[in-house]
Design a protein around this motif. Structure first.
Motif, PDB file in Angstrom:
ATOM      1  N   CYS A  63       4.220   2.575   2.662  1.00 19.48           N
ATOM      2  CA  CYS A  63       5.351   3.089   1.943  1.00 19.48           C
ATOM      3  C   CYS A  63       4.436   5.099   1.563  1.00 19.48           C
ATOM      4  O   CYS A  63       3.786   4.471   0.550  1.00 19.48           O
ATOM      5  CB  CYS A  63       6.579   2.877   1.209  1.00 19.48           C
ATOM      6  SG  CYS A  63       7.449   3.816   0.272  1.00 19.48           S
ATOM      7  N   THR A  64       5.481   5.895   1.696  1.00 18.28           N
ATOM      8  CA  THR A  64       4.355   7.250   1.539  1.00 18.28           C
ATOM      9  C   THR A  64       5.863   7.888   0.686  1.00 18.28           C
ATOM     10  O   THR A  64       6.910   8.150   1.224  1.00 18.28           O
ATOM     11  CB  THR A  64       4.454   8.245   2.767  1.00 18.28           C
ATOM     12  OG1 THR A  64       3.057   7.555   3.346  1.00 18.28           O
ATOM     13  CG2 THR A  64       3.710   9.220   2.510  1.00 18.28           C
TER      14      THR A  64
ATOM     15  N   ARG B  55       9.106   7.458   3.018  1.00 17.65           N
ATOM     16  CA  ARG B  55       8.879   7.145   4.996  1.00 17.65           C
ATOM     17  C   ARG B  55       7.713   6.458   4.588  1.00 17.65           C
ATOM     18  O   ARG B  55       7.590   5.599   4.044  1.00 17.65           O
ATOM     19  CB  ARG B  55       9.188   7.981   5.365  1.00 17.65           C
ATOM     20  CG  ARG B  55       7.341   8.705   4.759  1.00 17.65           C
ATOM     21  CD  ARG B  55       6.919  10.181   6.295  1.00 17.65           C
ATOM     22  NE  ARG B  55       5.992  11.171   5.345  1.00 17.65           N
ATOM     23  CZ  ARG B  55       5.632  12.021   5.898  1.00 17.65           C
ATOM     24  NH1 ARG B  55       6.439  13.031   5.461  1.00 17.65           N
ATOM     25  NH2 ARG B  55       3.894  12.832   5.872  1.00 17.65           N
ATOM     26  N   GLY B  56       7.487   5.950   6.144  1.00 20.00           N
ATOM     27  CA  GLY B  56       6.794   4.998   6.463  1.00 20.00           C
ATOM     28  C   GLY B  56       7.369   2.961   6.805  1.00 20.00           C
ATOM     29  O   GLY B  56       8.628   3.897   7.599  1.00 20.00           O
ATOM     30  N   ARG B  57       6.769   2.220   6.761  1.00 27.19           N
ATOM     31  CA  ARG B  57       7.058   1.466   7.913  1.00 27.19           C
ATOM     32  C   ARG B  57       8.474   0.439   6.575  1.00 27.19           C
ATOM     33  O   ARG B  57       8.689  -0.348   6.843  1.00 27.19           O
ATOM     34  CB  ARG B  57       5.715   0.086   7.189  1.00 27.19           C
ATOM     35  CG  ARG B  57       4.729   0.838   8.886  1.00 27.19           C
ATOM     36  CD  ARG B  57       3.472  -0.532   8.464  1.00 27.19           C
ATOM     37  NE  ARG B  57       2.899  -0.391   7.799  1.00 27.19           N
ATOM     38  CZ  ARG B  57       2.764  -1.456   8.015  1.00 27.19           C
ATOM     39  NH1 ARG B  57       2.819  -3.123   8.404  1.00 27.19           N
ATOM     40  NH2 ARG B  57       1.697  -2.153   6.550  1.00 27.19           N
ATOM     41  N   LYS B  58       7.938   0.560   5.118  1.00 28.58           N
ATOM     42  CA  LYS B  58       8.554   0.176   4.283  1.00 28.58           C
ATOM     43  C   LYS B  58       9.117   0.948   3.377  1.00 28.58           C
ATOM     44  O   LYS B  58       8.617   0.801   1.717  1.00 28.58           O
ATOM     45  CB  LYS B  58       8.303  -1.624   2.934  1.00 28.58           C
ATOM     46  CG  LYS B  58       7.630  -1.781   4.340  1.00 28.58           C
ATOM     47  CD  LYS B  58       6.820  -3.355   4.312  1.00 28.58           C
ATOM     48  CE  LYS B  58       6.662  -4.560   5.438  1.00 28.58           C
ATOM     49  NZ  LYS B  58       5.091  -5.592   3.981  1.00 28.58           N
ATOM     50  N   PRO B  59       9.705   2.258   3.644  1.00 25.56           N
ATOM     51  CA  PRO B  59      10.739   3.035   2.693  1.00 25.56           C
ATOM     52  C   PRO B  59      11.379   2.360   1.277  1.00 25.56           C
ATOM     53  O   PRO B  59      11.050   3.029   0.315  1.00 25.56           O
ATOM     54  CB  PRO B  59      11.363   4.302   3.716  1.00 25.56           C
ATOM     55  CG  PRO B  59      11.989   3.028   4.769  1.00 25.56           C
ATOM     56  CD  PRO B  59      10.677   2.818   4.884  1.00 25.56           C
ATOM     57  N   TRP B  60      11.630   1.222   1.682  1.00 31.47           N
ATOM     58  CA  TRP B  60      12.747   0.726   0.766  1.00 31.47           C
ATOM     59  C   TRP B  60      11.853   0.133  -0.576  1.00 31.47           C
ATOM     60  O   TRP B  60      12.004   0.337  -1.630  1.00 31.47           O
ATOM     61  CB  TRP B  60      13.252  -0.778   1.166  1.00 31.47           C
ATOM     62  CG  TRP B  60      13.125  -1.498   1.658  1.00 31.47           C
ATOM     63  CD1 TRP B  60      11.760  -2.670   0.926  1.00 31.47           C
ATOM     64  CD2 TRP B  60      12.556  -1.877   3.077  1.00 31.47           C
ATOM     65  NE1 TRP B  60      11.093  -2.694   1.290  1.00 31.47           N
ATOM     66  CE2 TRP B  60      11.504  -2.669   2.687  1.00 31.47           C
ATOM     67  CE3 TRP B  60      12.351  -0.925   4.077  1.00 31.47           C
ATOM     68  CZ2 TRP B  60      10.998  -3.751   3.939  1.00 31.47           C
ATOM     69  CZ3 TRP B  60      11.914  -1.045   5.048  1.00 31.47           C
ATOM     70  CH2 TRP B  60      11.208  -2.642   5.081  1.00 31.47           C
TER      71      TRP B  60
ATOM     72  N   ARG C 278       0.988  -1.170  -0.072  1.00 33.81           N
ATOM     73  CA  ARG C 278      -0.204  -0.062  -0.051  1.00 33.81           C
ATOM     74  C   ARG C 278       0.915   1.788   0.239  1.00 33.81           C
ATOM     75  O   ARG C 278       1.530   1.692   0.685  1.00 33.81           O
ATOM     76  CB  ARG C 278      -1.020  -0.011   1.223  1.00 33.81           C
ATOM     77  CG  ARG C 278      -1.736  -1.240   1.356  1.00 33.81           C
ATOM     78  CD  ARG C 278      -2.799  -0.749   2.633  1.00 33.81           C
ATOM     79  NE  ARG C 278      -3.167  -2.248   2.650  1.00 33.81           N
ATOM     80  CZ  ARG C 278      -4.146  -2.398   4.404  1.00 33.81           C
ATOM     81  NH1 ARG C 278      -4.482  -2.100   4.967  1.00 33.81           N
ATOM     82  NH2 ARG C 278      -5.192  -3.757   3.794  1.00 33.81           N
ATOM     83  N   TYR C 279       0.372   2.419  -0.404  1.00 34.42           N
ATOM     84  CA  TYR C 279       1.363   2.803  -1.221  1.00 34.42           C
ATOM     85  C   TYR C 279       0.241   4.830  -1.355  1.00 34.42           C
ATOM     86  O   TYR C 279      -0.577   4.636  -1.010  1.00 34.42           O
ATOM     87  CB  TYR C 279       2.120   3.186  -2.621  1.00 34.42           C
ATOM     88  CG  TYR C 279       3.066   2.235  -2.709  1.00 34.42           C
ATOM     89  CD1 TYR C 279       4.658   3.137  -2.795  1.00 34.42           C
ATOM     90  CD2 TYR C 279       2.732   1.191  -3.388  1.00 34.42           C
ATOM     91  CE1 TYR C 279       5.960   1.720  -2.937  1.00 34.42           C
ATOM     92  CE2 TYR C 279       3.944   0.489  -3.546  1.00 34.42           C
ATOM     93  CZ  TYR C 279       5.697   0.635  -3.767  1.00 34.42           C
ATOM     94  OH  TYR C 279       6.558  -0.092  -4.088  1.00 34.42           O
ATOM     95  N   THR C 280       1.869   5.761  -0.540  1.00 38.01           N
ATOM     96  CA  THR C 280       0.177   7.325  -0.333  1.00 38.01           C
ATOM     97  C   THR C 280       1.666   8.181  -1.309  1.00 38.01           C
ATOM     98  O   THR C 280       2.538   7.674  -0.942  1.00 38.01           O
ATOM     99  CB  THR C 280       0.329   7.628   1.003  1.00 38.01           C
ATOM    100  OG1 THR C 280      -0.524   6.864   1.727  1.00 38.01           O
ATOM    101  CG2 THR C 280       0.519   8.917   1.589  1.00 38.01           C
TER     102      THR C 280
END
Length: 274
Positions: free
Chosen positions: A226-227, A257-262, A194-196
């Motif tokens: 991930c944002t 940024r976020g839980r999974k920025p990669w 899920r992306y923002t």
């Protein structure tokens, strides 16, 4: 016909969109008016400046025809079929001179806007248009035309080593098309994420991937992985495949940024640019 006296329409479209189409076509014409060598290669493309301009003139004509109610078959919506249709149309159209191509690009953009204006006057503005990337309503179709012109206008500017015409306002007007096109050009992937996506000064929306199914949401998804925060011009250039995520990040134009920025690095690879 003199470019300064052509009929201008487009008031039936969302605010600023008709003007952006007119101004972008004119900016491309100005680029071409100053071109002295149309055989110069365009960085990152297999086409020369002349071939890129010819494709743009042909594409504007195709979209003007579709806007006026004509049926124009141009591939089946897949990147491979569109590439084949592009190659075929260029082979059948030998014009590569700057001045006539510049005039065609402007005239066909005007013809598109005239057709949109007539549709509003006749009460048929709500119809669906069958475009090379599938069915679209009037506003998304006009956004498609603008996006296509900006992408190849950017190419021409690079080939001619002159400033491009992409700016924050025009990028915002491209978003309706880009969000519509994302599920249609998604690459095969088993990713679930899920992306923002936050475009600076513009929209924030969500894009979700669930076992190969892509959905674009009007708002950020719950528990986004991930944002992606992006500068507008970089967003459009990356969306059109003209810049990679590493290059954009190195310029400070994209942050994650976020839980999974990669996952930000993977995002552009999840789409096939036609």
């Amino acid at each position: 016909m003199d470019r300064g006296t052509q009929t201008r329409t487009g008031d039936s479209l969302p605010e600023g969109l008709g003007r952006a189409i007119r101004e972008t076509a004119s900016a491309i014409a100005v680029l071409l008016d100053g071109a002295t060598d149309m055989t110069v290669p365009v960085p990152g493309l297999e086409w020369t400046v002349g071939e890129t301009a010819a494709h743009l003139a042909l594409a504007n004509g195709l979209m003007a025809d579709v806007a006026s109610g004509q049926e124009r078959v141009y591939g089946d919506g897949t990147p491979q079929s569109l590439a084949a249709a592009n190659a075929r149309s260029l082979a059948e159209f030998p014009q590569r001179a700057a001045e006539p191509l510049a005039a065609m690009i402007v005239e066909q953009a005007d013809a598109f806007l005239d057709a949109m204006g007539r549709a509003t006057a006749e009460g048929t503005a709500g119809r669906t248009f069958l475009t090379p990337l599938g069915p679209m309503d009037q506003d998304v179709f006009a956004s498609y035309l603008l996006t296509h012109m900006l992408g190849h206008g950017y190419d021409l500017a690079r080939g001619l080593r002159r400033p491009h015409m992409i700016d924050e306002t025009r990028v915002g007007l491209c978003l309706p098309f880009l969000k519509t096109a994302m599920p249609r050009v998604a690459a095969a992937s088993a990713l679930t994420a899920r992306y923002t996506v936050r475009v600076r000064g513009g929209e924030t929306f969500g894009v979700t991937f669930t076992d190969g199914t892509v959905e674009v949401l009007p708002d950020p998804p719950e528990r986004s992985d991930c944002t992606i925060l992006t500068e507008p011009v970089a967003f459009l250039v990356m969306a059109l495949g003209r810049m990679g995520p590493w290059q954009a990040m190195a310029r400070g134009a994209v942050f994650a940024r976020g839980r999974k920025p990669w996952l930000a690095l993977r995002f552009p690879t999840l789409f096939h640019v036609p």
